[in-house]
Design a protein around this motif. Structure first.
Motif, PDB file in Angstrom:
ATOM      1  N   GLN A  66      49.739  39.786  29.539  1.00 58.16           N
ATOM      2  CA  GLN A  66      49.933  40.287  30.895  1.00 58.16           C
ATOM      3  C   GLN A  66      48.597  40.736  31.488  1.00 58.16           C
ATOM      4  N   ALA A  67      47.775  41.384  30.656  1.00 56.23           N
ATOM      5  CA  ALA A  67      46.463  41.838  31.130  1.00 56.23           C
ATOM      6  C   ALA A  67      45.619  40.644  31.573  1.00 56.23           C
ATOM      7  N   LEU A  68      45.706  39.556  30.828  1.00 56.33           N
ATOM      8  CA  LEU A  68      44.961  38.341  31.191  1.00 56.33           C
ATOM      9  C   LEU A  68      45.524  37.730  32.476  1.00 56.33           C
ATOM     10  N   LEU A  69      46.852  37.637  32.503  1.00 63.14           N
ATOM     11  CA  LEU A  69      47.528  37.053  33.654  1.00 63.14           C
ATOM     12  C   LEU A  69      47.151  37.773  34.948  1.00 63.14           C
ATOM     13  N   GLU A  70      47.180  39.105  34.886  1.00 65.37           N
ATOM     14  CA  GLU A  70      46.836  39.903  36.069  1.00 65.37           C
ATOM     15  C   GLU A  70      45.408  39.622  36.511  1.00 65.37           C
ATOM     16  N   LYS A  71      44.515  39.515  35.525  1.00 68.84           N
ATOM     17  CA  LYS A  71      43.108  39.278  35.843  1.00 68.84           C
ATOM     18  C   LYS A  71      42.945  37.928  36.542  1.00 68.84           C
ATOM     19  N   VAL A  72      43.624  36.912  36.003  1.00 70.21           N
ATOM     20  CA  VAL A  72      43.498  35.588  36.608  1.00 70.21           C
ATOM     21  C   VAL A  72      44.054  35.618  38.029  1.00 70.21           C
ATOM     22  N   LEU A  73      45.206  36.276  38.214  1.00 76.84           N
ATOM     23  CA  LEU A  73      45.793  36.354  39.560  1.00 76.84           C
ATOM     24  C   LEU A  73      44.856  37.083  40.516  1.00 76.84           C
ATOM     25  N   ASP A  74      44.253  38.174  40.025  1.00 75.59           N
ATOM     26  CA  ASP A  74      43.307  38.938  40.842  1.00 75.59           C
ATOM     27  C   ASP A  74      42.153  38.066  41.307  1.00 75.59           C
ATOM     28  N   GLU A  75      41.590  37.326  40.352  1.00 74.92           N
ATOM     29  CA  GLU A  75      40.398  36.535  40.645  1.00 74.92           C
ATOM     30  C   GLU A  75      40.673  35.470  41.689  1.00 74.92           C
ATOM     31  N   GLY A 130      42.848  35.730  43.919  1.00 73.37           N
ATOM     32  CA  GLY A 130      43.312  36.362  45.145  1.00 73.37           C
ATOM     33  C   GLY A 130      44.809  36.252  45.382  1.00 73.37           C
ATOM     34  N   PHE A 131      45.566  36.167  44.290  1.00 72.37           N
ATOM     35  CA  PHE A 131      47.016  36.141  44.445  1.00 72.37           C
ATOM     36  C   PHE A 131      47.529  37.553  44.195  1.00 72.37           C
ATOM     37  N   ASP A 132      48.519  37.979  44.985  1.00 73.31           N
ATOM     38  CA  ASP A 132      49.048  39.333  44.894  1.00 73.31           C
ATOM     39  C   ASP A 132      49.684  39.573  43.518  1.00 73.31           C
ATOM     40  N   ARG A 133      48.997  40.368  42.694  1.00 71.70           N
ATOM     41  CA  ARG A 133      49.490  40.533  41.318  1.00 71.70           C
ATOM     42  C   ARG A 133      50.758  41.376  41.222  1.00 71.70           C
ATOM     43  N   GLU A 134      51.075  42.087  42.326  1.00 67.16           N
ATOM     44  CA  GLU A 134      52.281  42.915  42.278  1.00 67.16           C
ATOM     45  C   GLU A 134      53.558  42.082  42.300  1.00 67.16           C
ATOM     46  N   ARG A 135      53.397  40.782  42.510  1.00 63.06           N
ATOM     47  CA  ARG A 135      54.574  39.909  42.431  1.00 63.06           C
ATOM     48  C   ARG A 135      54.955  39.617  40.980  1.00 63.06           C
ATOM     49  N   VAL A 136      54.113  40.094  40.077  1.00 65.88           N
ATOM     50  CA  VAL A 136      54.395  39.894  38.649  1.00 65.88           C
ATOM     51  C   VAL A 136      54.472  41.263  37.996  1.00 65.88           C
ATOM     52  N   MET A 137      55.517  41.487  37.193  1.00 63.60           N
ATOM     53  CA  MET A 137      55.664  42.810  36.605  1.00 63.60           C
ATOM     54  C   MET A 137      56.056  42.705  35.137  1.00 63.60           C
ATOM     55  N   LEU A 138      55.595  43.664  34.370  1.00 61.30           N
ATOM     56  CA  LEU A 138      55.981  43.768  32.963  1.00 61.30           C
ATOM     57  C   LEU A 138      56.679  45.109  32.768  1.00 61.30           C
ATOM     58  N   ARG A 139      57.848  45.100  32.133  1.00 62.42           N
ATOM     59  CA  ARG A 139      58.591  46.346  31.875  1.00 62.42           C
ATOM     60  C   ARG A 139      59.195  46.304  30.482  1.00 62.42           C
ATOM     61  N   TRP A 140      59.244  47.462  29.874  1.00 69.41           N
ATOM     62  CA  TRP A 140      59.915  47.563  28.577  1.00 69.41           C
ATOM     63  C   TRP A 140      61.315  48.134  28.799  1.00 69.41           C
ATOM     64  N   LEU A 178      31.666  33.188  45.772  1.00 67.00           N
ATOM     65  CA  LEU A 178      32.759  32.321  45.352  1.00 67.00           C
ATOM     66  C   LEU A 178      34.096  33.052  45.434  1.00 67.00           C
ATOM     67  N   ARG A 179      34.068  34.333  45.076  1.00 73.13           N
ATOM     68  CA  ARG A 179      35.312  35.107  45.115  1.00 73.13           C
ATOM     69  C   ARG A 179      35.835  35.168  46.543  1.00 73.13           C
ATOM     70  N   LYS A 180      34.917  35.318  47.487  1.00 71.88           N
ATOM     71  CA  LYS A 180      35.330  35.351  48.888  1.00 71.88           C
ATOM     72  C   LYS A 180      35.967  34.029  49.278  1.00 71.88           C
ATOM     73  N   ARG A 181      35.313  32.938  48.842  1.00 74.79           N
ATOM     74  CA  ARG A 181      35.835  31.613  49.201  1.00 74.79           C
ATOM     75  C   ARG A 181      37.180  31.328  48.545  1.00 74.79           C
ATOM     76  N   ALA A 182      37.349  31.866  47.314  1.00 74.97           N
ATOM     77  CA  ALA A 182      38.571  31.541  46.571  1.00 74.97           C
ATOM     78  C   ALA A 182      39.719  32.468  46.911  1.00 74.97           C
ATOM     79  N   SER A 183      39.431  33.566  47.631  1.00 72.81           N
ATOM     80  CA  SER A 183      40.467  34.577  47.756  1.00 72.81           C
ATOM     81  C   SER A 183      41.653  34.051  48.542  1.00 72.81           C
ATOM     82  N   GLY A 184      42.821  34.402  48.045  1.00 65.80           N
ATOM     83  CA  GLY A 184      44.060  33.917  48.650  1.00 65.80           C
ATOM     84  C   GLY A 184      44.337  32.513  48.166  1.00 65.80           C
ATOM     85  N   PRO A 185      45.624  32.190  48.020  1.00 71.76           N
ATOM     86  CA  PRO A 185      45.970  30.859  47.511  1.00 71.76           C
ATOM     87  C   PRO A 185      45.397  29.758  48.391  1.00 71.76           C
TER      88      PRO A 185
END
Lengths: 147, 373
Positions: free
Chosen positions: A92-101, A103-113, B235-242
């Motif tokens: 999950q930590a990796l997934l969030e990082k990839v989504l962040d990078e 620019g996808f809204d990571r709050e659309r993905v959640m992990l819960r126990w 690059l981050r600026k260019r890539a931001s958002g789907p």
């Protein structure tokens, strides 16, 4: 319902939930048999362990238009396979990082126990995640053409 | 990093340039019994490319180019192809760039290479000429590279090389310091037991302090770190958002070359080539209905995001993917951006040590509480 009617009825978001067989799925079941009220927007996929959920599954759901994805598993220390959920947490930590990078809204993905005895918690979690996703609206990827 | 040099290296004469000196060292090593064979890049007969070759006959070494102007088949792939079926006791000295050596170490953790009898020799890398540019005009490519090597100016090298802050990393068992070393000399730095053993077999004694090289290296790397930061920011600026990401990847033609040349993507069957992703036409129609129309074949974004999540923690930013892209998608830069931050989150550096576990196969009981929301 025909497509026309669906469009008329307004947009209903879709949530995908992954539940581990031993805790969260039983928790979901308990919520059901206890007749707890839950939003009906989520679809559940049962997996043997939350660590079975490859990040690609989550990406696939998002790419195919799911508005939110929730992964649930046993509480740390309670995993049926002893350590599976610790791996889930790292994934999950990796997934969030990839989504962040990207620019996808990571709050659309959640992990819960959620444990097998936590029916009300399951219902509350779904309620909470549903309202988060409702406020966020449509997944932007679902309207992209060149996927 | 496995130190062991105690701050000392061997200063070797290189009157005819580093390539000749490295060839001479390899020849001596072979004759002295330090290795039975040598894996080293060599120019192909047509003169327009370089490939790793396994040299048994030292006479052939004359044609070798230890510091080659381009990165073709990633060195880690070459090492895998030799040792995939296990170590058979043949001592091989493998000469490669630091990024290639880092990939070798990652592949060891994935059980794809056996390093039992492999001695890795790395060198300060001046970068590599973009592969397609070199193919178009090999002569010009050679000239550009010779200039970059002489002046340590990477502005004509691949973009990923310009932002690489590990190009002087002493990854191999033996590292050849070139940058910031006296003119006409190269500095041989042993690392770990294997390195010291190799040095002994070469009949050399480490007696020259490496401080000067290290200072020059650190200074150069600090400058490159700055370049990397600003280039990642752009690059981050260019890539931001789907949408931004889709623009970056827009030219992708689904050839999956980036995956095929990637040293870390070792799987025999890739999920993204498998029937698992084949859907029914009804399914595609459904998706097309949602967005009005749909690119076919589909799942281009899924391929890149999926591959990212599978290999990015081990990504060494060697740039093989970008060199192999026929449509010029900045795929290595994009992966390097994600890799850098993801690796930072796990405090992991691919190729740092072969003892270190890959982040996704280990855990601590108390960590990452922020993801359990």
């Amino acid at each position: 319902m025909t497509d026309e009617k669906k469009k008329e009825a307004g947009y209903e978001h879709k949530i995908l939930s992954f539940c581990c067989n031993w805790c969260s799925y039983a928790g979901a079941d308990l919520a059901g048999v206890s007749r707890l009220q839950m939003p009906a927007n989520f679809r559940t996929i049962r997996v043997m362990c939350s660590s079975r959920v490859n990040p690609v599954y989550v990406f696939t759901a998002l790419e195919r238009g799911a508005d939110g994805v929730i992964v649930t598993g046993c509480h740390p220390g309670d995993c049926h396979y002893a350590r599976g959920n610790y791996f889930t947490r790292r994934r999950q930590a990796l997934l969030e990082k990839v989504l962040d990078e990207i620019g996808f809204d990571r709050e659309r993905v959640m992990l819960r126990w959620i444990s097998a005895s936590e029916g009300p918690e399951f219902a509350d979690t779904m309620e909470e995640f549903d309202s988060t996703i409702r406020s966020k609206g449509k997944n932007p990827l679902s309207e992209e053409v060149f996927l | 990093m496995k130190e062991g040099h105690k701050g000392l290296g061997v200063l070797m004469d290189a009157p005819d340039g580093p390539n000749a000196a490295i060839r001479e060292m390899l020849r001596k090593g072979h004759e002295g019994g330090a290795c039975d064979a040598i894996l080293v890049p060599m120019k192909v007969p047509s003169g327009d490319s370089y490939m790793h070759v396994l040299v048994e006959d030292v006479e052939m070494l004359d044609r070798a180019a230890p510091i080659s102007p381009i990165l073709t088949v990633q060195g880690a792939k070459a090492v895998t192809s030799i040792t995939r079926r296990g170590d058979e006791g043949v001592c091989i000295a493998a000469v490669m760039r630091p990024c290639e050596a880092e990939a070798v170490i990652e592949l060891r953790k994935l059980f794809q290479v056996d390093l039992g009898h492999i001695t890795i020799i790395t060198m300060d890398s001046p970068g590599a000429v973009p592969l397609q540019e070199f193919s178009r005009d090999p002569e010009e490519g050679e000239r550009v590279f010779a200039e970059a090597l002489a002046k340590w100016d990477d502005s004509a090298m691949r973009p990923i090389c310009q932002t690489c802050e590990k190009s002087n990393s002493a990854v191999g068992d033996l590292h050849l310091g070139l940058r910031g070393v006296e003119k006409g000399k190269i500095l041989l730095i042993p690392q770990g037991e294997k390195g010291l053993e190799a040095i002994a077999k070469l009949g050399l004694t480490p007696d020259h302090p490496i401080d000067e090289w290290k200072q020059a290296s650190d200074k150069a790397m600090a400058r490159k770190r700055g370049t990397r930061k600003s280039s990642h920011e752009d690059l981050r600026k260019r890539a931001s958002g789907p949408g931004g990401l889709l623009d970056l990847l827009g030219a992708c033609i689904n050839c999956h070359n980036c995956m095929r040349v990637c040293p870390i993507c070792y799987c025999k069957q890739c999920k993204f080539d498998s029937p698992e992703l084949r859907n029914t036409s009804a399914d595609y129609l459904d998706r097309a209905d949602r967005s009005g129309c749909l690119r076919m074949p589909s799942d281009m974004l899924l391929f890149h995001m999926g591959r990212m999540s599978h290999m990015v923690l081990s990504c060494v930013s060697c740039g093989a993917c970008e060199d192999a892209c026929p449509t010029g998608v900045p795929v290595a830069q994009l992966f390097s951006l994600v890799a850098h931050d993801a690796q930072e989150r796990f405090e992991y550096m691919p190729g740092r040590s072969s003892e270190e576990k890959r982040p996704l196969v280990t855990f601590q009981f108390e960590e990452f509480s922020e993801v359990e929301d």
